[in-house]
Design a protein around this motif. Structure first.
Motif, PDB file in Angstrom:
ATOM      1  N   ILE A   1      25.417  44.571  31.592  1.00  0.00           N
ATOM      2  CA  ILE A   1      25.995  45.530  30.639  1.00  0.00           C
ATOM      3  C   ILE A   1      25.893  46.948  31.182  1.00  0.00           C
ATOM      4  O   ILE A   1      26.833  47.742  31.067  1.00  0.00           O
ATOM      5  N   MET A   2      24.768  47.274  31.810  1.00  0.00           N
ATOM      6  CA  MET A   2      24.589  48.627  32.340  1.00  0.00           C
ATOM      7  C   MET A   2      25.542  48.896  33.499  1.00  0.00           C
ATOM      8  O   MET A   2      26.107  49.989  33.617  1.00  0.00           O
TER       9      MET A   2
ATOM     10  N   SER B   1       9.091  43.758  25.028  1.00  0.00           N
ATOM     11  CA  SER B   1      10.089  43.796  23.975  1.00  0.00           C
ATOM     12  C   SER B   1      11.440  44.143  24.588  1.00  0.00           C
ATOM     13  O   SER B   1      11.524  44.583  25.734  1.00  0.00           O
ATOM     14  N   LEU B   2      12.494  43.947  23.823  1.00  0.00           N
ATOM     15  CA  LEU B   2      13.826  44.281  24.318  1.00  0.00           C
ATOM     16  C   LEU B   2      13.914  45.761  24.662  1.00  0.00           C
ATOM     17  O   LEU B   2      14.524  46.139  25.674  1.00  0.00           O
TER      18      LEU B   2
ATOM     19  N   PRO C   1      15.134  35.536  32.495  1.00  0.00           N
ATOM     20  CA  PRO C   1      16.169  36.054  33.402  1.00  0.00           C
ATOM     21  C   PRO C   1      17.514  36.267  32.725  1.00  0.00           C
ATOM     22  O   PRO C   1      18.229  37.212  33.054  1.00  0.00           O
ATOM     23  N   PHE C   2      17.870  35.381  31.792  1.00  0.00           N
ATOM     24  CA  PHE C   2      19.180  35.534  31.155  1.00  0.00           C
ATOM     25  C   PHE C   2      19.249  36.825  30.361  1.00  0.00           C
ATOM     26  O   PHE C   2      20.235  37.575  30.441  1.00  0.00           O
ATOM     27  N   LEU C   3      18.228  37.115  29.583  1.00  0.00           N
ATOM     28  CA  LEU C   3      18.196  38.337  28.783  1.00  0.00           C
ATOM     29  C   LEU C   3      18.196  39.567  29.672  1.00  0.00           C
ATOM     30  O   LEU C   3      18.968  40.522  29.454  1.00  0.00           O
ATOM     31  N   VAL C   4      17.356  39.553  30.698  1.00  0.00           N
ATOM     32  CA  VAL C   4      17.214  40.728  31.560  1.00  0.00           C
ATOM     33  C   VAL C   4      18.502  40.999  32.319  1.00  0.00           C
ATOM     34  O   VAL C   4      19.015  42.136  32.329  1.00  0.00           O
TER      35      VAL C   4
ATOM     36  N   ALA D   1      12.443  40.209  35.204  1.00  0.00           N
ATOM     37  CA  ALA D   1      12.752  38.806  34.918  1.00  0.00           C
ATOM     38  C   ALA D   1      11.625  37.890  35.391  1.00  0.00           C
ATOM     39  O   ALA D   1      11.266  36.922  34.710  1.00  0.00           O
ATOM     40  N   ASN D   2      11.053  38.188  36.559  1.00  0.00           N
ATOM     41  CA  ASN D   2       9.945  37.381  37.071  1.00  0.00           C
ATOM     42  C   ASN D   2       8.699  37.531  36.209  1.00  0.00           C
ATOM     43  O   ASN D   2       7.896  36.589  36.079  1.00  0.00           O
TER      44      ASN D   2
END
Length: 216
Positions: free
Chosen positions: A192-193, A5-6, A183-186, A177-178
């Protein structure tokens, strides 16, 4: 594919962020201590000191940080020294930071008018007292803003430690991501961090520069 999940992604990245912050502090503090030692050595005018410090700075500024990390991690193994990613990343980033901080601080000291040195000499101060009471307090005001600003470069430089297996923010992001095929979301979360970590430091550096260089 692992179902994350996010919140799971963000939580794991936040845990990795601790190691990024820790490595940044080690590199910045360690680099500052080594850089200060090199600066004092260069200002001392000991025979050969200027050449040594100049060569050190040119070497670690001229070699890409990625290569320095590889050499720290794999190179020591050639001498039978087993190096962990933590130690190699700390060493590589410390040497990298020390070279740049030495040059930043040298420029700040060089910006102090020659008359200040001459005035302190007329007071019968020795070299150490000249630095302590006259030169360094003035250079400090000039150096604070670029030094804090350089911290941003150190923070971003820690991302390269992922290539030697150090589990900082970028490395953990790649692993997630793997596993999730997202990958785009991660890496959006990773970006952002980094931004949240670096932007306040940049603002603080600009604020210091305005305060210390405000007209009186």
């Amino acid at each position: 594919m692992v179902d994350f999940s996010l919140w799971d992604i963000v939580r794991n990245l936040l845990l990795a962020l601790r190691w990024t912050v820790g490595l940044s502090l080690i590199a910045f503090i360690g680099g500052g201590l080594v850089g200060l030692l090199l600066l004092m050595l260069r200002l001392s005018k000991l025979p050969g000191a200027g050449v040594f410090v100049s060569a050190y700075v040119q070497l670690f500024q001229g070699v890409p940080l990625l290569v320095q990390l590889f050499l720290a991690y794999y190179g020591l193994g050639l001498f039978g020294i087993n190096t962990s990613p933590w130690v190699a990343a700390g060493m590589g980033l410390t040497f990298y930071a020390s070279a740049f901080l030495t040059e930043i601080w040298r420029g700040c000291v060089a910006s102090i008018p020659r008359g200040q040195w001459e005035a302190s000499q007329s007071l019968a101060l020795n070299f150490a007292e000249q630095l302590r009471y006259v030169i360094l307090p003035q250079a400090f005001k000039i150096a604070v803003a670029p030094t804090v600003g350089f911290l941003v470069q150190v923070i971003k430089g820690t991302a390269l430690a992922s290539v030697i297996g150090f589990m900082e923010l970028t490395k953990v992001g790649k692993t997630i991501a793997n596993a999730t095929y997202s990958p785009f979301l991660v890496f959006s979360c990773v970006a952002i961090m980094y931004f949240v970590l670096c932007y306040p430091v940049s603002l603080y550096a600009k604020s210091l520069e305005r305060k210390l260089h405000a007209p009186r």
